[in-house]
Design an enzyme around this catalytic site. Structure first.
Site, short mmCIF file in Angstrom:
data_model
loop_
_atom_site.label_atom_id
_atom_site.label_comp_id
_atom_site.label_asym_id
_atom_site.label_seq_id
_atom_site.Cartn_x
_atom_site.Cartn_y
_atom_site.Cartn_z
N CYS A 1 -6.18 -1.67 8.54
CA CYS A 1 -7.32 -0.80 8.29
C CYS A 1 -8.54 -1.58 7.81
O CYS A 1 -9.68 -1.25 8.16
CB CYS A 1 -6.95 0.29 7.30
N CYS B 1 0.83 -1.20 0.00
CA CYS B 1 0.00 0.00 0.00
C CYS B 1 0.87 1.25 0.00
O CYS B 1 0.59 2.23 -0.70
CB CYS B 1 -0.92 -0.01 1.22
#
Length: 375
Positions: free
Chosen positions: A207, A107
């Site tokens: 997340c 990410c």
């Protein structure tokens, strides 16, 4: 804190910077310190997911609030499609194949740092990015011009492990104001400055787990139940499972099987849809192969080198001999040609394919890659 402000005040070159704001205390203080040091700051928040979730709805509100408090512009960039393609789909595919994917470093490279810099430069004419990561940089080594990535001084918070995949073109444009601070010092300074996020709890999960309620709930939303067998290494069937994605290498609790001694997951067989278990004495590895290596602080070595390796974020560095291997056709096709074999000085427990093996020399991060399924 005076030392941090002094270092930022002496920073060479441009003083305009985009600050990646998640809505947490770390990125909030990063922005506040840069403002205090006289930089021209603009906040930048990525919209990664829709609906309820601390990294989205609540984070966007807090990031906007911090920018309002500091008197700086705030921009929101819709990155939901990129996040879905680069992270969600990547995770689902990896877990379905029996890997334990590491989304955070991917990410950082594919969704956050590079894309944020591209947006900031194209839309705002800003060529630098600051984040609240606990890591440090040494710019432009005079010997070869390489930017070096160093551990954060707070050993309990050091996040360099997740930054191993950033390219040189990105590292040279980053600022990490918190690299020499502890988490306690960060919270104390945020409280002293009256930042609205000073007491905000830190997220303890990925997340996506926060967003869906748990990692299991996230995986269940994308992968249909697929019952298979839990077996010993010799094929003896001990029980059943409802999806290999719900197991991790090294796991002992929650296996749902009985045996004469405690068992650990040692392999996830995606092809056969099997969870392979064994006693702890059979669950260690002396070697592993690491692929898609990004060499950060040094050029790719031509021969074996002694390194200290972390095979998980919270694992301790372990001594190992790293030996470069020839690239495969798959490596060449993906443009990630560097691979190596790691021979550990001591047998290692819970070496999971899909996780990152990151090599250090003291405080300097040399490079890292992904642990392969076969040694």
């Amino acid at each position: 804190m005076a030392a941090v402000l002094g270092r930022l005040g002496d920073w060479p070159g441009e003083r305009r910077v985009a600050v990646g704001l998640s809505g947490g205390v770390d990125s909030s203080l990063t922005a506040a310190l840069l403002v205090a040091a006289g930089w021209e700051v603009e906040g930048l928040t990525l919209w990664l997911m829709s609906g309820k979730g601390s990294c989205c709805a609540e984070g966007l509100v807090d990031a906007a609030g911090i920018c309002d408090q500091l008197g700086v512009p705030h921009h929101v960039v819709d990155s939901r499609t990129r996040f879905q393609e680069q992270i969600v789909d990547f995770l689902v595919e990896g877990y379905g194949e029996g890997l334990t994917p590491l989304p955070c470093s991917r990410c950082n490279r594919a969704v956050k740092f590079g894309p944020m810099l591209e947006w900031a430069e194209a839309e705002r004419g800003i060529g630098r990015l600051a984040t609240g990561h606990y890591a440090r940089l040494r710019q432009g080594d005079p010997r070869d011009g390489r930017h070096q990535l160093l551990r954060g001084l707070d050993a309990h918070k050091d996040q360099s492990y997740f930054l191993y995949d950033l390219p040189q073109s990105v590292l040279g444009r980053l600022v990490f104001p918190l690299g020499e601070l502890t988490k306690e010092a960060t919270r104390a300074e945020a409280a002293r400055l009256g930042l609205r996020t000073a007491a905000k709890p830190e997220s303890q999960d990925l997340c996506l787990a926060d967003h869906h309620g748990s990692m299991r709930a996230f995986l269940d939303a994308y992968l249909a139940p697929r019952q298979g067998e839990i077996v010993l290494a010799d094929g003896t069937v001990l029980g059943q499972h409802d999806g290999i994605e719900h197991f991790t290498i090294g796991q002992r609790k929650g296996l749902g099987v009985a045996w004469s001694e405690p068992l650990h997951v040692v392999r996830l067989d995606g092809a056969m849809n099997r969870v392979v278990v064994a006693p702890r004495r059979e669950a260690t590895r002396r070697t592993c192969v690491v692929g898609a290596i990004n060499w950060v602080s040094i050029a790719p070595p031509s021969g074996p080198i002694e390194v200290e390796v972390q095979v998980r974020y919270r694992s301790l560095p372990e001594r190992a001999l790293l030996t470069p291997l020839p690239e495969t056709a798959a490596d060449h096709a993906t443009g990630r040609p560097h691979r190596a074999r790691l021979d550990f000085a001591e047998p290692q427990f819970s070496v999971a394919p899909g996780q990152a093996a990151v090599a250090y020399s003291g405080e300097v991060l040399l490079g890292g890659g992904l642990i392969q399924a076969d040694a």
